[in-house]
Design a protein around this motif. Structure first.
Motif, mmCIF file in Angstrom:
data_model
loop_
_atom_site.group_PDB
_atom_site.id
_atom_site.type_symbol
_atom_site.label_atom_id
_atom_site.label_comp_id
_atom_site.label_asym_id
_atom_site.label_seq_id
_atom_site.Cartn_x
_atom_site.Cartn_y
_atom_site.Cartn_z
ATOM 1 N N UNK A 41 1.141 -1.198 -0.125
ATOM 2 C CA UNK A 41 -0.116 -0.195 0.056
ATOM 3 C C UNK A 41 0.676 0.622 0.077
ATOM 4 N N UNK A 42 0.730 2.590 -0.507
ATOM 5 C CA UNK A 42 1.665 3.718 -0.870
ATOM 6 C C UNK A 42 1.465 3.667 0.751
ATOM 7 N N UNK A 109 -6.443 9.508 1.308
ATOM 8 C CA UNK A 109 -6.896 8.319 1.787
ATOM 9 C C UNK A 109 -8.007 8.557 2.227
ATOM 10 N N UNK A 110 -7.821 9.190 3.582
ATOM 11 C CA UNK A 110 -8.709 9.322 3.647
ATOM 12 C C UNK A 110 -10.295 10.387 3.922
ATOM 13 N N UNK A 122 -7.575 7.369 -6.977
ATOM 14 C CA UNK A 122 -6.974 5.663 -7.380
ATOM 15 C C UNK A 122 -5.696 6.082 -7.980
ATOM 16 N N UNK A 123 -4.912 7.335 -8.572
ATOM 17 C CA UNK A 123 -3.685 7.234 -9.083
ATOM 18 C C UNK A 123 -2.844 7.667 -7.917
ATOM 19 N N UNK A 126 0.130 5.281 -8.089
ATOM 20 C CA UNK A 126 0.904 5.263 -9.503
ATOM 21 C C UNK A 126 2.069 6.467 -8.491
ATOM 22 N N UNK A 127 1.459 7.422 -7.798
ATOM 23 C CA UNK A 127 2.525 9.215 -8.471
ATOM 24 C C UNK A 127 3.384 8.503 -6.318
ATOM 25 N N UNK A 128 3.343 7.365 -5.895
ATOM 26 C CA UNK A 128 4.738 7.063 -4.846
ATOM 27 C C UNK A 128 5.632 6.747 -5.362
#
Length: 312
Positions: A41-42, A109-110, A122-123, A126-128
């Motif tokens: 998870x991110x 996220x929250x 949702x992105x 992929x941004x991490x």
């Protein structure tokens, strides 16, 4: 060795040993998670990178500092000082930046879904990695001046506008360079701290307003998100406390031409406390990491019991 040096040496030794142990355990736990699970998870990716940055900070600053306190001299030459100081500056900068990144990502996220967040959420995974790359490049550029001012200690008195780290000297040559460097580093740190405090305040506000709705509508996922959010807020509070102490000492150091080694040691100790303590907060609050550690301990226990029975 007098009592003051003994206390200082033992303090640095405990801080360094506990910090390296804790961050190494977190990294090994995440390495096993990556091996057994398809993806992280991110938040887990960010915590893993935070442990790496903190470990980098401890290895490049606290180890040579501890060795110097115990009387070891001539640890590094000029090139060695340039590499170590540059790596330390990057590690310290990444620690604050990644803690800020953790707070911002958790806030997004929250946060309740809206017209913009519905596309952003949702992105996030992929941004991490691009964010990691951007933070590395940013801090490598900001800290690029450090190697030019770093050198091995010279015999004799310490010149004015020089940070005496014991194992290395950072000689800024004049007051202008000294102040510009301090303002640039402090400005970057204050910007990221302000952002992490703002996002953490937003997290606390959301937890206060929507705790019942989250538990009712999305019981399992909401509970996991709530635990992660509380961990993030705890890490931010921990960082802000030691950041405040660190910068009070740093501002004092900018106002005097010659800095006492005792003051420099105090700043090193307090600035490294977050790197030493944060992995234990991660271990105690992250179920995945705790489960891997417990599993590893249980796997080692039968072999110990077998050895004891054979000895009998």
């Amino acid at each position: 060795m007098d009592l003051c040096l003994t206390i200082k040496g033992v303090s640095f030794l405990l801080q360094t040993g506990l910090g390296i142990l804790g961050n190494t355990v977190v990294l090994l736990a995440y390495a096993h998670i990556i091996y057994t699970e398809p993806k992280l998870l991110p938040v887990d990716m960010i915590l893993c990178h935070l442990a790496f940055a903190n470990l980098m900070l401890l290895l490049t600053r606290c180890i040579p500092q501890t060795m110097t306190v115990f009387g070891l001299k001539d640890l590094l030459n000029d090139p060695g000082c340039k590499v170590v100081i540059y790596a330390y500056r990057i590690g310290r900068a990444l620690s604050v930046c990644i803690t800020c990144m953790l707070s911002v990502f958790q806030a997004v996220t929250i946060a309740p879904a809206g017209p913009h967040l519905s596309r952003l959420k949702p992105a996030l995974p992929s941004l991490v990695l691009p964010t990691f790359a951007g933070l590395w490049l940013l801090n490598m550029a900001v800290c690029i001046a450090a190697p030019f001012f770093s050198m091995a200690p010279r015999n004799g008195t310490v010149p004015a506008f020089t940070l005496n780290l014991g194992f290395c000297h950072v000689d800024f040559r004049d007051n202008l360079s000294y102040v510009i460097n301090g303002v640039a580093v402090s400005g970057r740190d204050f910007a990221f701290v302000a952002l992490m405090v703002g996002s953490s305040g937003y997290i606390l506000l959301l937890l206060h307003r929507h705790s019942h709705q989250v538990r009712g509508i999305r019981r399992s996922q909401g509970g996991a998100e709530t635990r992660a959010a509380k961990t993030v807020v705890t890490l931010v509070v921990l960082y802000v406390v030691f950041f405040g102490i660190d910068n009070v000492i740093w501002i004092y150091m900018l106002t005097v031409p010659k800095v006492s080694p005792v003051v420099a040691d105090m700043r090193v100790f307090f600035s490294s406390c977050y790197a030493s303590l944060s992995p234990y907060f991660i271990i105690s609050s992250n179920k995945k990491v705790k489960a891997k550690i417990v599993c590893a301990a249980e796997q080692d226990q039968p072999s110990v019991d077998t050895q004891e029975s054979n000895d009998k």
